[in-house]
Write a protein that holds these residues in place. Structure first.
Motif, PDB file in Angstrom:
ATOM      1  N   THR A 187       0.845  -1.196   0.000  1.00  0.00           N
ATOM      2  CA  THR A 187       0.000   0.000   0.000  1.00  0.00           C
ATOM      3  C   THR A 187       0.880   1.246   0.000  1.00  0.00           C
ATOM      4  N   ILE A 188       1.982   1.194   0.711  1.00  0.00           N
ATOM      5  CA  ILE A 188       2.919   2.314   0.735  1.00  0.00           C
ATOM      6  C   ILE A 188       3.595   2.436  -0.628  1.00  0.00           C
ATOM      7  N   GLU A 189       3.926   1.308  -1.229  1.00  0.00           N
ATOM      8  CA  GLU A 189       4.538   1.335  -2.555  1.00  0.00           C
ATOM      9  C   GLU A 189       3.583   1.923  -3.587  1.00  0.00           C
ATOM     10  N   ALA A 190       2.299   1.571  -3.504  1.00  0.00           N
ATOM     11  CA  ALA A 190       1.309   2.131  -4.426  1.00  0.00           C
ATOM     12  C   ALA A 190       1.212   3.644  -4.229  1.00  0.00           C
ATOM     13  N   SER A 191       1.174   4.075  -2.980  1.00  0.00           N
ATOM     14  CA  SER A 191       1.121   5.511  -2.696  1.00  0.00           C
ATOM     15  C   SER A 191       2.369   6.213  -3.224  1.00  0.00           C
ATOM     16  N   ALA A 192       3.503   5.566  -3.114  1.00  0.00           N
ATOM     17  CA  ALA A 192       4.763   6.172  -3.555  1.00  0.00           C
ATOM     18  C   ALA A 192       4.772   6.477  -5.043  1.00  0.00           C
ATOM     19  N   VAL A 193       4.023   5.704  -5.813  1.00  0.00           N
ATOM     20  CA  VAL A 193       3.978   5.950  -7.259  1.00  0.00           C
ATOM     21  C   VAL A 193       2.701   6.668  -7.680  1.00  0.00           C
ATOM     22  N   GLY A 194       1.965   7.198  -6.696  1.00  0.00           N
ATOM     23  CA  GLY A 194       0.829   8.044  -7.009  1.00  0.00           C
ATOM     24  C   GLY A 194      -0.480   7.342  -7.299  1.00  0.00           C
ATOM     25  N   ILE A 195      -0.645   6.139  -6.763  1.00  0.00           N
ATOM     26  CA  ILE A 195      -1.892   5.392  -6.954  1.00  0.00           C
ATOM     27  C   ILE A 195      -2.732   5.504  -5.683  1.00  0.00           C
ATOM     28  N   PRO A 196      -3.999   5.929  -5.801  1.00  0.00           N
ATOM     29  CA  PRO A 196      -4.848   5.960  -4.604  1.00  0.00           C
ATOM     30  C   PRO A 196      -5.073   4.540  -4.087  1.00  0.00           C
ATOM     31  N   VAL A 197      -5.214   4.403  -2.780  1.00  0.00           N
ATOM     32  CA  VAL A 197      -5.373   3.084  -2.175  1.00  0.00           C
ATOM     33  C   VAL A 197      -6.756   2.928  -1.563  1.00  0.00           C
ATOM     34  N   VAL A 198      -7.231   1.699  -1.576  1.00  0.00           N
ATOM     35  CA  VAL A 198      -8.464   1.322  -0.892  1.00  0.00           C
ATOM     36  C   VAL A 198      -8.068   0.210   0.070  1.00  0.00           C
ATOM     37  N   VAL A 199      -8.215   0.494   1.368  1.00  0.00           N
ATOM     38  CA  VAL A 199      -7.764  -0.452   2.387  1.00  0.00           C
ATOM     39  C   VAL A 199      -8.874  -0.726   3.387  1.00  0.00           C
ATOM     40  N   PRO A 200      -8.793  -1.864   4.082  1.00  0.00           N
ATOM     41  CA  PRO A 200      -9.816  -2.155   5.093  1.00  0.00           C
ATOM     42  C   PRO A 200      -9.711  -1.187   6.263  1.00  0.00           C
ATOM     43  N   ASP A 201     -10.831  -0.909   6.869  1.00  0.00           N
ATOM     44  CA  ASP A 201     -10.892   0.013   7.991  1.00  0.00           C
ATOM     45  C   ASP A 201     -10.599  -0.734   9.290  1.00  0.00           C
ATOM     46  N   PHE A 202      -9.398  -1.288   9.375  1.00  0.00           N
ATOM     47  CA  PHE A 202      -8.931  -1.970  10.575  1.00  0.00           C
ATOM     48  C   PHE A 202      -8.162  -0.977  11.434  1.00  0.00           C
ATOM     49  N   HIS A 203      -8.186  -1.200  12.737  1.00  0.00           N
ATOM     50  CA  HIS A 203      -7.381  -0.386  13.645  1.00  0.00           C
ATOM     51  C   HIS A 203      -5.914  -0.513  13.223  1.00  0.00           C
ATOM     52  N   GLY A 204      -5.236   0.592  13.142  1.00  0.00           N
ATOM     53  CA  GLY A 204      -3.825   0.586  12.783  1.00  0.00           C
ATOM     54  C   GLY A 204      -3.556   0.906  11.326  1.00  0.00           C
ATOM     55  N   TYR A 205      -4.585   0.947  10.498  1.00  0.00           N
ATOM     56  CA  TYR A 205      -4.386   1.253   9.075  1.00  0.00           C
ATOM     57  C   TYR A 205      -4.706   2.705   8.752  1.00  0.00           C
ATOM     58  N   HIS A 208      -3.119   5.353   9.207  1.00  0.00           N
ATOM     59  CA  HIS A 208      -1.987   6.095   8.648  1.00  0.00           C
ATOM     60  C   HIS A 208      -1.824   5.865   7.157  1.00  0.00           C
ATOM     61  N   ARG A 209      -2.385   4.776   6.638  1.00  0.00           N
ATOM     62  CA  ARG A 209      -2.256   4.498   5.206  1.00  0.00           C
ATOM     63  C   ARG A 209      -3.056   5.476   4.356  1.00  0.00           C
ATOM     64  N   THR A 210      -4.078   6.113   4.959  1.00  0.00           N
ATOM     65  CA  THR A 210      -4.909   7.065   4.220  1.00  0.00           C
ATOM     66  C   THR A 210      -5.008   8.408   4.940  1.00  0.00           C
ATOM     67  N   LYS A 211      -4.088   8.694   5.824  1.00  0.00           N
ATOM     68  CA  LYS A 211      -4.188   9.900   6.650  1.00  0.00           C
ATOM     69  C   LYS A 211      -4.045  11.196   5.872  1.00  0.00           C
ATOM     70  N   ASN A 212      -3.517  11.140   4.664  1.00  0.00           N
ATOM     71  CA  ASN A 212      -3.350  12.330   3.848  1.00  0.00           C
ATOM     72  C   ASN A 212      -4.459  12.424   2.792  1.00  0.00           C
ATOM     73  N   GLU A 213      -5.582  11.778   3.085  1.00  0.00           N
ATOM     74  CA  GLU A 213      -6.702  11.710   2.133  1.00  0.00           C
ATOM     75  C   GLU A 213      -6.225  11.204   0.776  1.00  0.00           C
ATOM     76  N   ASN A 214      -5.374  10.185   0.831  1.00  0.00           N
ATOM     77  CA  ASN A 214      -4.793   9.603  -0.364  1.00  0.00           C
ATOM     78  C   ASN A 214      -5.451   8.275  -0.749  1.00  0.00           C
ATOM     79  N   GLY A 215      -6.560   7.975  -0.111  1.00  0.00           N
ATOM     80  CA  GLY A 215      -7.264   6.746  -0.424  1.00  0.00           C
ATOM     81  C   GLY A 215      -8.535   6.652   0.391  1.00  0.00           C
ATOM     82  N   LEU A 216      -9.151   5.506   0.297  1.00  0.00           N
ATOM     83  CA  LEU A 216     -10.429   5.278   0.961  1.00  0.00           C
ATOM     84  C   LEU A 216     -10.356   4.011   1.797  1.00  0.00           C
ATOM     85  N   ARG A 217     -11.135   3.977   2.864  1.00  0.00           N
ATOM     86  CA  ARG A 217     -11.214   2.777   3.696  1.00  0.00           C
ATOM     87  C   ARG A 217     -12.562   2.105   3.477  1.00  0.00           C
ATOM     88  N   ILE A 218     -12.551   0.792   3.586  1.00  0.00           N
ATOM     89  CA  ILE A 218     -13.778   0.008   3.432  1.00  0.00           C
ATOM     90  C   ILE A 218     -14.011  -0.822   4.683  1.00  0.00           C
TER      91      ILE A 218
END
Length: 89
Positions: A11-29, A31-41
């Motif tokens: 997910t960090i690698e995808a963000s590094a190359v400018g791809i928005p991420v969609v990740v599960p809304d688990f505790h601890g994740y 930070h993966r979308t803290k810059n409004e760089n993706g969505l949680r499900i």
């Protein structure tokens, strides 16, 4: 890029190359979308996943902006130099 179960370092690698991420809304994740760089499900919720993907498809400009914000997040906070400095301090 989509992770419907557990997010990985890719997910960090995808963000590094400018791809928005969609990740599960688990505790601890948050930070993966803290810059409004993706969505949680909600894990296991197919309708939630479909809704998020439709949003990204129909809002191309926002998807591109999310990708740019993801790149910024990695450059500023999730790069190895930054991580090492946090550990050493």
């Amino acid at each position: 890029a989509v992770w419907v179960d557990h997010a990985t370092i890719s997910t960090i690698e995808a963000s590094a190359v400018g791809i928005p991420v969609v990740v599960p809304d688990f505790h601890g994740y948050q930070h993966r979308t803290k810059n409004e760089n993706g969505l949680r499900i909600r894990p296991g919720n197919l309708d939630d996943l479909i809704e998020r993907l439709e949003y990204l498809i129909t809002n191309r400009n926002e998807a591109v902006a999310m990708g740019q914000r993801g790149r910024e997040l990695v450059e500023e906070e999730l790069n190895w130099d930054h991580i090492v400095q946090k550990i050493l301090i």
